[in-house]
Design a protein around this motif. Sequence first.
Motif, mmCIF file in Angstrom:
data_model
loop_
_atom_site.group_PDB
_atom_site.id
_atom_site.type_symbol
_atom_site.label_atom_id
_atom_site.label_comp_id
_atom_site.label_asym_id
_atom_site.label_seq_id
_atom_site.Cartn_x
_atom_site.Cartn_y
_atom_site.Cartn_z
ATOM 1 N N SER A 239 0.808 -1.220 0.000
ATOM 2 C CA SER A 239 0.000 0.000 0.000
ATOM 3 C C SER A 239 0.841 1.269 0.000
ATOM 4 C CB SER A 239 -0.929 0.005 1.217
ATOM 5 O OG SER A 239 -0.175 -0.041 2.419
ATOM 6 N N ASP A 240 2.105 1.176 0.431
ATOM 7 C CA ASP A 240 2.947 2.374 0.499
ATOM 8 C C ASP A 240 3.956 2.456 -0.644
ATOM 9 O OD1 ASP A 240 4.565 0.285 1.268
ATOM 10 O OD2 ASP A 240 5.300 1.224 3.110
ATOM 11 N N LEU A 241 3.792 1.631 -1.691
ATOM 12 C CA LEU A 241 4.723 1.626 -2.822
ATOM 13 C C LEU A 241 4.009 2.126 -4.083
ATOM 14 C CD1 LEU A 241 7.563 0.829 -3.853
ATOM 15 C CD2 LEU A 241 6.627 -1.426 -4.396
ATOM 16 N N LEU A 242 4.669 3.016 -4.802
ATOM 17 C CA LEU A 242 4.113 3.567 -6.033
ATOM 18 C C LEU A 242 3.652 2.464 -6.975
ATOM 19 C CD1 LEU A 242 5.463 6.433 -8.198
ATOM 20 C CD2 LEU A 242 5.238 4.177 -9.226
ATOM 21 N N GLN A 243 2.448 2.598 -7.530
ATOM 22 C CA GLN A 243 1.923 1.625 -8.482
ATOM 23 C C GLN A 243 2.202 2.089 -9.913
ATOM 24 O OE1 GLN A 243 -2.080 0.297 -8.049
ATOM 25 N NE2 GLN A 243 -1.939 -0.025 -5.842
ATOM 26 N N PRO A 244 2.759 1.220 -10.749
ATOM 27 C CA PRO A 244 3.034 1.605 -12.144
ATOM 28 C C PRO A 244 1.756 1.692 -12.959
ATOM 29 C CG PRO A 244 3.610 -0.688 -11.761
ATOM 30 C CD PRO A 244 3.232 -0.136 -10.425
ATOM 31 N N SER A 245 1.859 2.358 -14.100
ATOM 32 C CA SER A 245 0.724 2.493 -15.008
ATOM 33 C C SER A 245 0.519 1.223 -15.825
ATOM 34 C CB SER A 245 0.954 3.671 -15.957
ATOM 35 O OG SER A 245 1.364 4.823 -15.265
ATOM 36 N N LEU A 246 1.611 0.520 -16.121
ATOM 37 C CA LEU A 246 1.566 -0.673 -16.970
ATOM 38 C C LEU A 246 2.741 -1.573 -16.614
ATOM 39 C CD1 LEU A 246 0.503 -2.230 -19.534
ATOM 40 C CD2 LEU A 246 2.102 -0.821 -20.864
ATOM 41 N N VAL A 247 2.491 -2.890 -16.552
ATOM 42 C CA VAL A 247 3.562 -3.867 -16.325
ATOM 43 C C VAL A 247 3.517 -4.874 -17.465
ATOM 44 C CG1 VAL A 247 4.547 -5.599 -14.783
ATOM 45 C CG2 VAL A 247 3.378 -3.607 -13.825
#
Length: 442
Positions: free
Chosen positions: A358-366
């Motif tokens: 929950s505290d880590l940046l989420q990418p737009s696409l993997v």
Amino acid sequence: MFRFQRSVYFRFPFRSLKTETHAMSMSRRTMALLSQWSSRVFSVDVDGETIYFKNGDNQPGKEVQRIFGDVQKDAKCYSLLVSSGDKIHTARFHWKLKDKLLAALPPQCHLSPMCSFLPGVKDSLVHGYFLQAASPESSATTERLLRQWLQLDDPLLVCSYMQRNENSSRWSQYLWNHEQEHDIVKSEAPQYHPATLNLINSDVFYSFQAAREVFKKCADIIPEAASVLELLPCDADVEARSGPDFPVIVLEGLDATGKTTLTGSLRDVLGATLLRSPPQCFTPWRARFDQEPPILRRAFYALGNYITAQQIYRQTSKTPVIIDRFWHSTAAYAIATAISGPVCNLPAEGSELYRWPSDLLQPSLVVLLTLDPEERKRRLKDRGQEETKEEHELDLNQIFRLRVEEAYRRISGPTCISVDASSSAEQVLQQVLLLIKAKCHL
């Protein structure tokens, strides 16, 4: 199974590291294990299959007999479980114990991973090794050495296994120094793999604080851990922020699937910033922590993701960001290593173990690059790349590779989109650009 090397006698160098507090903690842990002994299940990994057994009075069954199939008359088997109240000390002791065993015991012995657990009980898992001494001679040598080790104040619980009588297929377990003897019988496989209830913040870290805490606990015995701590951001800088201005695109995949070529091409075409995880500032210590047990190795790579996230935030106000591996790699390898056996042993799809921190940046696409195993090995050979220990395991163990690939696919936040990397570099680039246009509106 692993075959032992030639016999070399030694003494463990761990006693000098212990404090009175740690010794008391170890004693409490051992006493708790002993009080639950009759309820515990034991498992041994034999030729890619996990055999479960327990104490009891029923017929042993063919599955238990498989463990002792190559043992001659009058020979014994042994198990060593590492019991301590200190998670990091236990992990390091268990990790080094394997090398000590491989160096010290006779060549007729075989070594298999082993664990003991209470079904359905979180954090009840205890790791160790199962020793199959195939002949009476190797049994005698093994027993002498193990009794020497038990004279030290080390967190070991040792059992021996032997046939009840000459004509019996029944085997008994004798717990040394505690005068407990039981017949062993088949146990049904648990509903969940025993490691599943122990993964959180031991093999997979779901917060910055949990990973950092591991390094804080071992900084006094591993100087490199203190150096890593100095590089870490403060808590306030790690807190979840608003979404980045430009897209963040992660490229995942095993070595030799074309990540380096593709990330460079995407950087040039999109005018993006290229980052890697673990970050370059972690390079001086990467080899050091690759030699440590999983809890330290995984915490190291988890912390690398958080530093990479800080670098992403600094760049996404100006350009798109391309990342060569991120949290998916860290989690997929950790889960696939901790969970032994076939793919069906993995946590079910939708499990909390696949959730994004929950505290880590989420990418737009993997994007997950996939490649036929034989083609991947050919590419590795052509470029003369030195494999990591885990990459070498991928080549030797097809079941492990399948677990890694499936764990990649099950991680959410976001999920991976698979792209076949067997085509030409230009074709793969165009396919990924179409995904970026559709998902990121670039």
